[in-house]
Design an enzyme around this catalytic site. Structure first.
Site, PDB file in Angstrom:
ATOM      1  N   LYS A  52      11.349  15.488  17.731  1.00  0.00           N
ATOM      2  CA  LYS A  52      11.791  14.481  18.712  1.00  0.00           C
ATOM      3  C   LYS A  52      10.683  13.450  18.949  1.00  0.00           C
ATOM      4  CE  LYS A  52      14.955  17.782  20.814  1.00  0.00           C
ATOM      5  NZ  LYS A  52      15.201  18.776  21.869  1.00  0.00           N
ATOM      6  N   GLN A  96      12.382  21.348  26.928  1.00  0.00           N
ATOM      7  CA  GLN A  96      12.910  22.084  25.776  1.00  0.00           C
ATOM      8  C   GLN A  96      13.345  23.492  26.189  1.00  0.00           C
ATOM      9  OE1 GLN A  96      13.329  20.735  22.593  1.00  0.00           O
ATOM     10  NE2 GLN A  96      14.383  22.646  22.140  1.00  0.00           N
ATOM     11  N   ASP A 119      19.011  14.492  28.116  1.00  0.00           N
ATOM     12  CA  ASP A 119      19.710  15.583  27.431  1.00  0.00           C
ATOM     13  C   ASP A 119      21.164  15.677  27.917  1.00  0.00           C
ATOM     14  OD1 ASP A 119      18.281  16.867  25.443  1.00  0.00           O
ATOM     15  OD2 ASP A 119      17.145  18.132  26.836  1.00  0.00           O
TER      16      ASP A 119
END
Ligand code: NAP
Length: 292
Positions: A52, A96, A119
């Site tokens: 990412k 994460q 997200d």
């Protein structure tokens, strides 16, 4: 049969994002800045976060990687999230997953500002998604929508069967395919491990989206002739034919199914590459808003 080339489409999207960043810069506007929090030393999580951060660099975003030991307390993690929420320099924040067992991941997700939740996991953003209000969409389902859109696959009135009801893939996917939008307007059946006679249901799917995490679970006898097959699964298995000694398998038995399908995503190179591009798109939108 057409193979849905997620790798190619993902590259196209990242070029478009890089152009948008240049445009922002030329107008003297802010460069999108993504912060990623990684807790512990889970190898897969490290790989995902690094990918990412690299992708951010490639499209011209700023990125900040914040790493904590496995034993950070939930309280300290919440303090960091709050600090980033208030940091005007940072536009998007991801934490994460999975987090260590002593940290409640729902509490952490809820603590992220919905305005920085690139997200798309915050309950407010899930709610907006369900109501078809423009917001950050979870990256993997959004990537699937984008693939369907860019290959002009018609979805209106089709029967879409989703296998798996996880909060990051199956559940949002089922909502997105049933919304009154394009892609969307499907009649959706959401299935899971308690579903009885799964095969009877998958055989009726015009569009089958498979996200259960069991390698090559779907075989040709389980699908309808001409169905569109989207394979989300990624399972790493030993292989004596690759240099690394490992290979990735999807949830779909690709070679068995491909000639019976109309469209199919490969693994790797299908849904996977789209996920990071959608995270980047969400980060861009955290600066430009949802109208562009
Ligand atoms: P997950 O949280 O483990 O959820 C799996 C779902 O599959 C659950 O809802 C489970 O039902 C259901 N299921 C399990 N066995 C089943 C069966 N025999 N029949 C029907 N349903 C069954 O998984 P996930 O996070 O959604 O991930 C799914 C797969 O996608 C994994 O391989 C993961 O690595 C991959 N993935 C890929 C990407 C990407 O970017 N390509 C992103 C995310 C995930 P219950 O709810 O009843 O337990």
């Amino acid at each position: 049969m057409t193979i849905l080339d997620g790798k190619k489409i993902s590259k196209e999207i990242q070029l478009e994002i890089a152009k948008a960043v240049n445009k922002l810069n030329s107008k003297g506007k802010k460069t999108p800045h993504l912060a990623a929090i990684l807790v512990g030393n889970n190898g897969a999580s490290q790989t995902y976060v690094n990918a990412k951060v690299t992708a951010c660099k490639n499209v011209g975003f700023k990125s900040t990687l914040i790493q904590f030991d496995n034993n950070i307390s939930e309280k300290d993690l919440l303090i960091k999230v709050d600090e980033i929420n208030r940091d005007k320099e940072i536009d998007g924040l991801i934490v994460q997953l999975p987090l260590p067992d002593h940290i409640n991941s729902i509490r952490i997700t809820e603590a992220i500002s919905p305005l920085k939740d690139v997200d798309g996991f915050h309950p407010i953003n899930i709610g907006k998604m369900a109501l078809n209000i423009p917001t950050f969409l979870p990256a993997t389902p959004a990537g699937i929508l984008e693939l369907i859109k860019r290959y002009n696959i018609s979805t209106s009135g089709k029967h879409c069967v989703v296998i798996g009801r996880s909060h990051i893939v199956g559940m949002p996917m089922s909502i997105l395919m049933s919304r009154n939008s394009n892609p969307g307007n499907c009649t959706v059946t959401l299935t899971h491990s308690r579903t009885v006679n799964l095969k009877n249901i998958t055989k009726k799917a015009d569009i089958l989206i498979v996200a259960l995490g069991k390698a090559e679970f779907i075989t040709s006898d389980m699908i309808k002739e001409g169905a569109c097959i989207i394979d989300v699964g990624i399972t790493r298995v030993r292989s004596k034919y690759t240099k690394s000694g490992w290979k990735l398998l999807g949830d779909v038995s690709f070679d068995d199914i491909k000639n019976k399908s109309s469209y199919i995503t490969p693994v790797p190179g299908g849904v996977g590459p789209m996920t990071i591009s959608m995270l980047l798109l969400n980060t861009l939108k955290s600066v430009t808003g949802f109208d562009s």
